[in-house]
Design a protein around this motif. Structure first.
Motif, PDB file in Angstrom:
ATOM      1  N   ILE A  58       8.867  -0.111 -11.498  1.00  0.00           N
ATOM      2  CA  ILE A  58       9.246  -1.526 -11.472  1.00  0.00           C
ATOM      3  C   ILE A  58       9.638  -1.975 -10.070  1.00  0.00           C
ATOM      4  CG2 ILE A  58      11.038  -3.150 -12.239  1.00  0.00           C
ATOM      5  CD1 ILE A  58      10.863  -1.983 -14.984  1.00  0.00           C
ATOM      6  N   LYS A  59      10.234  -1.058  -9.288  1.00  0.00           N
ATOM      7  CA  LYS A  59      10.633  -1.441  -7.926  1.00  0.00           C
ATOM      8  C   LYS A  59       9.415  -1.738  -7.051  1.00  0.00           C
ATOM      9  CE  LYS A  59      10.976   3.385  -6.391  1.00  0.00           C
ATOM     10  NZ  LYS A  59      11.887   4.437  -5.879  1.00  0.00           N
ATOM     11  N   ASP A  60       8.237  -1.202  -7.437  1.00  0.00           N
ATOM     12  CA  ASP A  60       7.004  -1.485  -6.706  1.00  0.00           C
ATOM     13  C   ASP A  60       6.117  -2.463  -7.463  1.00  0.00           C
ATOM     14  OD1 ASP A  60       7.686   0.340  -4.692  1.00  0.00           O
ATOM     15  OD2 ASP A  60       6.881   2.024  -5.859  1.00  0.00           O
ATOM     16  N   ASN A  61       6.721  -3.216  -8.368  1.00  0.00           N
ATOM     17  CA  ASN A  61       5.943  -4.107  -9.233  1.00  0.00           C
ATOM     18  C   ASN A  61       5.083  -5.083  -8.439  1.00  0.00           C
ATOM     19  OD1 ASN A  61       5.586  -5.294 -12.136  1.00  0.00           O
ATOM     20  ND2 ASN A  61       6.115  -7.067 -10.862  1.00  0.00           N
ATOM     21  N   ASP A  62       5.676  -5.722  -7.424  1.00  0.00           N
ATOM     22  CA  ASP A  62       4.937  -6.729  -6.642  1.00  0.00           C
ATOM     23  C   ASP A  62       3.754  -6.104  -5.906  1.00  0.00           C
ATOM     24  OD1 ASP A  62       6.706  -8.612  -7.526  1.00  0.00           O
ATOM     25  OD2 ASP A  62       7.985  -8.525  -5.738  1.00  0.00           O
ATOM     26  N   GLU A  67      -2.160  -5.175  -5.600  1.00  0.00           N
ATOM     27  CA  GLU A  67      -3.330  -4.286  -5.561  1.00  0.00           C
ATOM     28  C   GLU A  67      -4.235  -4.501  -6.767  1.00  0.00           C
ATOM     29  OE1 GLU A  67      -1.834  -0.347  -5.325  1.00  0.00           O
ATOM     30  OE2 GLU A  67      -1.108  -0.541  -3.251  1.00  0.00           O
ATOM     31  N   LYS A  68      -3.645  -4.743  -7.915  1.00  0.00           N
ATOM     32  CA  LYS A  68      -4.426  -4.962  -9.133  1.00  0.00           C
ATOM     33  C   LYS A  68      -5.231  -6.252  -9.052  1.00  0.00           C
ATOM     34  CE  LYS A  68      -5.666  -4.276 -13.435  1.00  0.00           C
ATOM     35  NZ  LYS A  68      -6.620  -3.192 -13.791  1.00  0.00           N
ATOM     36  N   ASN A  69      -4.670  -7.270  -8.440  1.00  0.00           N
ATOM     37  CA  ASN A  69      -5.335  -8.576  -8.375  1.00  0.00           C
ATOM     38  C   ASN A  69      -6.231  -8.727  -7.147  1.00  0.00           C
ATOM     39  OD1 ASN A  69      -4.356  -9.880 -10.773  1.00  0.00           O
ATOM     40  ND2 ASN A  69      -2.342 -10.048  -9.786  1.00  0.00           N
ATOM     41  N   GLY A  74     -11.030 -15.015 -11.262  1.00  0.00           N
ATOM     42  CA  GLY A  74     -10.451 -15.619 -12.462  1.00  0.00           C
ATOM     43  C   GLY A  74      -8.941 -15.533 -12.463  1.00  0.00           C
ATOM     44  N   HIS A  75      -8.373 -15.690 -13.650  1.00  0.00           N
ATOM     45  CA  HIS A  75      -6.921 -15.715 -13.792  1.00  0.00           C
ATOM     46  C   HIS A  75      -6.328 -14.370 -13.387  1.00  0.00           C
ATOM     47  CE1 HIS A  75      -3.270 -17.587 -15.292  1.00  0.00           C
ATOM     48  NE2 HIS A  75      -2.964 -16.444 -15.890  1.00  0.00           N
ATOM     49  N   PRO A  76      -5.304 -14.359 -12.525  1.00  0.00           N
ATOM     50  CA  PRO A  76      -4.726 -13.077 -12.062  1.00  0.00           C
ATOM     51  C   PRO A  76      -3.907 -12.386 -13.147  1.00  0.00           C
ATOM     52  CG  PRO A  76      -3.452 -14.914 -11.218  1.00  0.00           C
ATOM     53  CD  PRO A  76      -4.641 -15.521 -11.893  1.00  0.00           C
ATOM     54  N   TYR A  77      -3.784 -11.068 -13.025  1.00  0.00           N
ATOM     55  CA  TYR A  77      -2.940 -10.301 -13.940  1.00  0.00           C
ATOM     56  C   TYR A  77      -1.466 -10.605 -13.664  1.00  0.00           C
ATOM     57  CZ  TYR A  77      -7.030  -7.483 -15.126  1.00  0.00           C
ATOM     58  OH  TYR A  77      -8.255  -7.056 -15.558  1.00  0.00           O
ATOM     59  N   LYS A  78      -0.666 -10.573 -14.725  1.00  0.00           N
ATOM     60  CA  LYS A  78       0.767 -10.832 -14.587  1.00  0.00           C
ATOM     61  C   LYS A  78       1.583  -9.551 -14.470  1.00  0.00           C
ATOM     62  CE  LYS A  78       0.795 -15.224 -17.128  1.00  0.00           C
ATOM     63  NZ  LYS A  78       1.363 -15.955 -18.287  1.00  0.00           N
ATOM     64  N   VAL A  79       1.027  -8.439 -14.990  1.00  0.00           N
ATOM     65  CA  VAL A  79       1.745  -7.156 -14.924  1.00  0.00           C
ATOM     66  C   VAL A  79       0.778  -6.081 -14.427  1.00  0.00           C
ATOM     67  CG1 VAL A  79       3.362  -7.757 -16.763  1.00  0.00           C
ATOM     68  CG2 VAL A  79       1.229  -6.611 -17.341  1.00  0.00           C
TER      69      VAL A  79
END
Length: 321
Positions: A58-62, A67-69, A74-79
Motif C-alpha cells: 500500500i505504501k507503493d500504491n501510487d 506503472e499499471k496505467n 481508455g479508463h485508467p485502473y483505480k487499484v
C-alpha cells in the motif's frame, strides 16, 4: 440419552454428575497451560499471519498504479495488481464472496487513503490472474498423486430428496517434493481422467527434476517405468506379468516381488514415504477448504489453482522440525 439423576443425592453431584470427582485445581491449571501453549506458538505462526496481513504494497500504491496505467488506452485502473492479488488471496483462503471483498477494500480505502472499486470490477480483475508456481533447478525425490474437490456444497440428502443431478468432482493431480512437502507441479482435470493419463502431462515437464518418483498403483504404466526405470517406486498390479512386454524395469520389479514379497520390496525402497502426499492433501483441504464456489469450469479451475499456489506459499513459511 441423558442419565437420570437421583434428587436425593448431593446437590453438587447432581449438578456436575459428569466428572464430579474431578480435581478442579489441577483441571483449572491445565486450562491455563493451554493458553500458555497458544502464546508459545505465536512465533511459530507469525510468518503465516504476516502473509495473510501483508499490506506493505500500500505504501507503493501510487507508483504501482502509475506503472499499471502506463500506456493503457481508455479508463485508467483505480487499484494496482498487488491489491487485487491480496484480495484473491483472502478469497482463496477464507472463501470470501466478492461483495464482501468490496467491503474489505472499502475499509482499506478509508484507512490507507486509497481508491476503492466495485465487486464486479474485483471479480473481473481476479479472474485475469494466472496462478503459477516457482521454477525449480535441482533434482528431488518426488511423489505423484491426485485428489478430488467438491464443486457444490449440496449434501447427499438434498441430492436424493430433490433428485438433483450430481455435479461431480474436480480432480487435482500434483507432484510434491519429498523434502518439504510442497507442490512442484500440478494439473486439474475432471473426475473421469485417469491418473496415469494426467501423469504424462505433469512428468513431461518435470522429468529432468525428478530423482525418484513415488506413486500408488494408479500410476503403474510402462510409460512411467521407461522414463524413470528402477527409480519409479510404484507397486505393479497384482496380476502384472513377469515378461518384458515393453518395460524391462517393470518386469524385473514384478519378478522380485513374486520371488520375495510386496512388503519386502516396499521396505527396500522406502515406499512408506509416499504417504506424505496424504498429509499435503489433508492440510490443503483443512486450511484452504475443500469446496469450490465458482460455477463456470474455467473459474473452478482457477479457484482451485489459487488455493494450491497460496497453500504452497504458506507451507513454505512453516517450519515443523
Amino acid at each position: 440419552m441423558t442419565p437420570q439423576i437421583n434428587n436425593k443425592i448431593n446437590r453438587s453431584i447432581k449438578r456436575y454428575w459428569l466428572g464430579s470427582n474431578r480435581r478442579w485445581g489441577k483441571y483449572n491449571e491445565s486450562l491455563v497451560d493451554r493458553i500458555e501453549y497458544l502464546v508459545d506458538r505465536i512465533e511459530y505462526l507469525a510468518d503465516r499471519i504476516e502473509y495473510l496481513a501483508d499490506l506493505s504494497f500500500i505504501k507503493d500504491n501510487d507508483r504501482l498504479l502509475e506503472e499499471k496505467n502506463n500506456g493503457k488506452i481508455g479508463h485508467p485502473y483505480k487499484v494496482p495488481d498487488a491489491l487485487i492479488i491480496y484480495l484473491a488471496r483472502l478469497r482463496s483462503i477464507f472463501s470470501i464472496p466478492f461483495r464482501s471483498l468490496e467491503g474489505v477494500l472499502r475499509s482499506l480505502a478509508i484507512i490507507a487513503n486509497i481508491k476503492s472499486i466495485s465487486y464486479s470490477e474485483i471479480f473481473r480483475r481476479i479472474r485475469r490472474i494466472k496462478p503459477e508456481l516457482n521454477n525449480i533447478n535441482s533434482k528431488l525425490d518426488c511423489i505423484i498423486d491426485s485428489t478430488g474437490s467438491k464443486i457444490t456444497i449440496r449434501g447427499d440428502y438434498l441430492r436424493h430428496k430433490w433428485h438433483k443431478k450430481r455435479r461431480g468432482w474436480i480432480k487435482l493431480h500434483v507432484i510434491i517434493s519429498l523434502k518439504d512437502v510442497t507442490v512442484l507441479s500440478f494439473t486439474i482435470t475432471d473426475e473421469h481422467t485417469h491418473d496415469s493419463k494426467a501423469a504424462r502431462k505433469l512428468l513431461s515437464k518435470m522429468k529432468n527434476n525428478i530423482l525418484r518418483l513415488f506413486g500408488d498403483r494408479g500410476y503403474d504404466s510402462k510409460y512411467i517405468y521407461n522414463m524413470f526405470g528402477y527409480n519409479a517406486i510404484i507397486p505393479p498390479r497384482k496380476n502384472a506379468s513377469t515378461e518384458f512386454r515393453g518395460s524391462p524395469a517393470r518386469a524385473k520389479i514384478v519378478r522380485f516381488i513374486k520371488k520375495n514379497s510386496m512388503e519386502q520390496w516396499k521396505e527396500n525402497n522406502s515406499y512408506g514415504k509416499r504417504w506424505l502426499v496424504e498429509i499435503y492433501f489433508s492440510g490443503l483441504k483443512r486450511v484452504m477448504s475443500e469446496v469450490i464456489k465458482a460455477k463456470k469450469i474455467e473459474y473452478i479451475v482457477q479457484e482451485l489453482a489459487l488455493k494450491v499456489v497460496n497453500y504452497n506459499i504458506m507451507r513454505g513459511m512453516t517450519h515443523a522440525y
